[in-house]
Design an enzyme around this catalytic site. Sequence first.
Site, PDB file in Angstrom:
ATOM      1  N   ASP A   1      33.539  44.716-103.421  1.00  0.00           N
ATOM      2  CA  ASP A   1      32.547  43.965-102.637  1.00  0.00           C
ATOM      3  C   ASP A   1      32.955  42.492-102.569  1.00  0.00           C
ATOM      4  O   ASP A   1      33.793  42.035-103.344  1.00  0.00           O
ATOM      5  CB  ASP A   1      31.173  44.117-103.309  1.00  0.00           C
ATOM      6  CG  ASP A   1      30.039  43.599-102.436  1.00  0.00           C
ATOM      7  OD1 ASP A   1      30.222  43.480-101.205  1.00  0.00           O
ATOM      8  OD2 ASP A   1      28.957  43.323-102.992  1.00  0.00           O
TER       9      ASP A   1
ATOM     10  N   GLU B   1      35.727  39.672 -98.398  1.00  0.00           N
ATOM     11  CA  GLU B   1      36.118  39.139 -97.070  1.00  0.00           C
ATOM     12  C   GLU B   1      37.162  38.041 -97.197  1.00  0.00           C
ATOM     13  O   GLU B   1      37.955  37.921 -96.255  1.00  0.00           O
ATOM     14  CB  GLU B   1      34.865  38.629 -96.354  1.00  0.00           C
ATOM     15  CG  GLU B   1      33.888  39.727 -95.972  1.00  0.00           C
ATOM     16  CD  GLU B   1      33.167  40.361 -97.161  1.00  0.00           C
ATOM     17  OE1 GLU B   1      32.970  39.662 -98.175  1.00  0.00           O
ATOM     18  OE2 GLU B   1      32.824  41.547 -97.076  1.00  0.00           O
TER      19      GLU B   1
ATOM     20  N   ASP C   1      25.656  45.263 -95.335  1.00  0.00           N
ATOM     21  CA  ASP C   1      24.216  45.112 -95.570  1.00  0.00           C
ATOM     22  C   ASP C   1      23.405  45.295 -94.302  1.00  0.00           C
ATOM     23  O   ASP C   1      23.004  44.336 -93.640  1.00  0.00           O
ATOM     24  CB  ASP C   1      23.949  43.742 -96.194  1.00  0.00           C
ATOM     25  CG  ASP C   1      24.625  43.613 -97.547  1.00  0.00           C
ATOM     26  OD1 ASP C   1      25.013  44.661 -98.117  1.00  0.00           O
ATOM     27  OD2 ASP C   1      24.772  42.482 -98.038  1.00  0.00           O
TER      28      ASP C   1
HETATM   29  O1  MIG Z   1      25.557  39.225-102.129  1.00  0.00           O
HETATM   30  O2  MIG Z   1      26.323  43.541-105.348  1.00  0.00           O
HETATM   31  O3  MIG Z   1      27.011  44.586 -99.545  1.00  0.00           O
HETATM   32  O4  MIG Z   1      25.970  46.596-101.184  1.00  0.00           O
HETATM   33  O5  MIG Z   1      24.421  45.764-103.370  1.00  0.00           O
HETATM   34  C1  MIG Z   1      25.209  40.569-102.223  1.00  0.00           C
HETATM   35  C2  MIG Z   1      25.132  43.288-104.691  1.00  0.00           C
HETATM   36  C3  MIG Z   1      26.289  41.317-102.971  1.00  0.00           C
HETATM   37  C4  MIG Z   1      26.518  42.950-101.210  1.00  0.00           C
HETATM   38  C5  MIG Z   1      26.818  44.390-100.923  1.00  0.00           C
HETATM   39  C6  MIG Z   1      25.703  45.233-101.436  1.00  0.00           C
HETATM   40  C7  MIG Z   1      25.522  45.017-102.920  1.00  0.00           C
HETATM   41  C8  MIG Z   1      25.268  43.532-103.197  1.00  0.00           C
HETATM   42  N1  MIG Z   1      26.345  42.729-102.645  1.00  0.00           N
END
Ligand code: MIG
Length: 802
Positions: free
Chosen positions: A395, A398, A479
Amino acid sequence: MPSFTQPGTVRSYQREGNTLLLDCDGPVVAITPLTDRIIRVRLAPEGAFEPRRSWAVARSDEEFPGAGVEISTTEQTLVLETSTLSLRIDLPSSKLTFFDARQQPFCADEIGLQWQSDGAGARQVACSKRIEAGEHFYGFGERTGKLDKLGQRLVNWTTDQYQYGPCTDPLYIAIPTFLALRPGLAYGVFFNNTWHSRFDMGAQQPGVWRMEADGGDLDYYLVYGPTPEEVVAGFGQILGTTPLPPRWSLGYHQSRWSYKTEADVRQVAAEFRRRGIPCDTIHLDIDHMDGYRNFTWNGANFPDPRTLIADLQRDGFRVVTIADAGVKVDPDYPLYADGMERNMFLRRSDGEVFQGFVWPDDSVFADFMRPDVRAWWGEHQHDFVQQGISGIWNDMNEPTVFAIPFSQGGGDPGTIDLDIAQGPACDRATHAEVHNLYGSAMAQTSYEGLKHSRGERPFVLTRAAYAGIQRWSACWMGDNASRWEHLEMAMPQLMNMGLSGVPLVGTDIGGFYGNASGELFARWMQLGLLMPFSRGHSAADTERHEPWVFGPEIEEICTSYLRLRYRLLPYLYSLCWESSRSGAPLLRPLLYHFPDDSATYQLHDQLMLGPSLLAAPIYQPGREHRHVYLPAGDWFDWWTGEQITGPTHLLAQAPLERMPLYVRAGAIIASGPELSYTDEKALDPLTLDLYPGDGAFSLYEDDGFSFDYQQGQLCLTDYRLRKTGERLSFEIGARAGSYTPPRRQLVVRLHGASRRTAADYPGAQYDAERGVLTLLLDDDGQSRQLDFVLDEAAELGDMRGR
Ligand code: MIG
């Protein structure tokens, strides 16, 4: 203001190996036929091709088969011909036009290749081409909106889009490929450039599409079809395909931000089993960590993760844990300390290690494009994975960096400095050039590490990606929100990902932000039946979203669709095998199979799972019916068995417990027993549902987790249906491969069977109401043939009578 320049007149040309070089008095255009339908085109504005970086392709030009080409010239033109297409180069203007065998033009230069320099060393490259009458555009990776992108402008730049909506662009994944389609002719383009770039598909100037990048080369691969299937297969040749995933990853995944304690996790898992709701995987989001440090545990909430994971495993559950891109700055944290000591993190141009704010506040970022960094990260991942973890979820890759610490609100997401150097010493680049690759490189790291640690097929899930991500990871669409328009948008989003070469895709079932109603959740779970990667997930401040929290009616609907998905695993898994070889998507828009039927071109709300199942999900509240389009051919209503002849428009009944679902004539649908998790039972009995028509299906089986299939430990069985008048023959082929399924029962269910059909099989069971004849056979691996006599008149009579 600088302005764009074109190469101008072709003065001479020469062949260098497989490449044709056009000398335009300075600028040089290179044309390389890689196969008889894939042509690579490049421009060197200053005349010399640097050994430029082609970061994402799966094979170099030399690794393609090449193509036999014939070259001919007239005074004004140079024509290059392969066995499937020709390319005409207009010498005075150096413009390119491709033609198919019927001399129909496609991908024709409008202005053609262009560049401009700002004098300060930066260069933009572009290319404009004609949009032909009736042409529409698909793919483009992860996008919002509907299916067809004609008239839109689309940016390629991986971005954390906080609370995105139906018009937001870009999103987390940047894949600069697209498919152009008009009746009888499909082609694809891969814009081989990782810089910030955009496609303008007739938005600025109707009738013209344009690609533009803020750096690098003008370099594209043209893939001729003429079908979408062949175009996507071409992307697979260029960018790679998804290796066979572990079978358990096709089961249902349950996630939440976060299941915060061991007790919480145990309770969720137990609830699935107690209620008989199938599930394979629990995802642990960032709160499992110690202060958002990757590969650590919050000791108070997870005192004994090994025992927890082992206990879950006994119950048929796998655990996937999240790992973020940002590494917490903390000298006492091994990943940080070791990485600092071994120089694994990105540095600013002044030599200091770059720091930015993410979840753990001050964070640093590994340079995943360096092989030594990938191996090092894999070592740290290894120690963690040894505790029993089955997959890794990436996660914030990017990568996302916040302006102010989260503890002070975070602010809008941004990214790391564009002038930061990245990549191996032999191939250094700036972040501006490789920003789009960060997510893919991290996913590759996770994949290689898992493969090394576990020796089994890895499961990796990533939020950010570039073209070619399919070689390492499944993708989810970030999200989304618990809103009906997000459920609607999920369909074109996932289908366009498939057309972009990425088969294992899904959206958060129920929506991430906000609270789903039971009705929305049930409808989303129905779409989840079809999602290659099927996971429920929800944000931290929302209500719980497990299938049972909405009451017994919704729970029952979710359970029945999940059970159906698990029964269909043999079909799904066989599609994964096909995809691993050809790059074919699992979830397909109708235009994939009916490219000459322009009535399919705008169908964003109907999907096909493989070649045989067509779904028309409900995505609006209070709906109990919807319009469905069935293209030419015969179809069977999955729920009632009714036969319908297309092309036709119909009104489908869809009470809350029903997602309209159809089967194409000629289909052979393989299914297995009901399961609570994928490896609960062997595939016995194997059921084959036959739908009269012409068709074929290859059932793929193996152990489900190892790489032994690469040594031939697999079992492939070809089935074929042939319909001649009233006669239907069903052939079972001999098995191929050295994996032997257990001796088992084979249940053959023939749909559309009449009393006349049943009369030839006196011992068999016949359901006159549904027109289903059921035969029980011993599946001993021998080839054989079954013949049936259909009785069309009686059949239709039976059907109409209902
Ligand atoms: O700033 O890890 O897209 O699936 O639950 C949010 C917490 C960070 C974004 C991800 C989401 C995840 C969340 N993350």
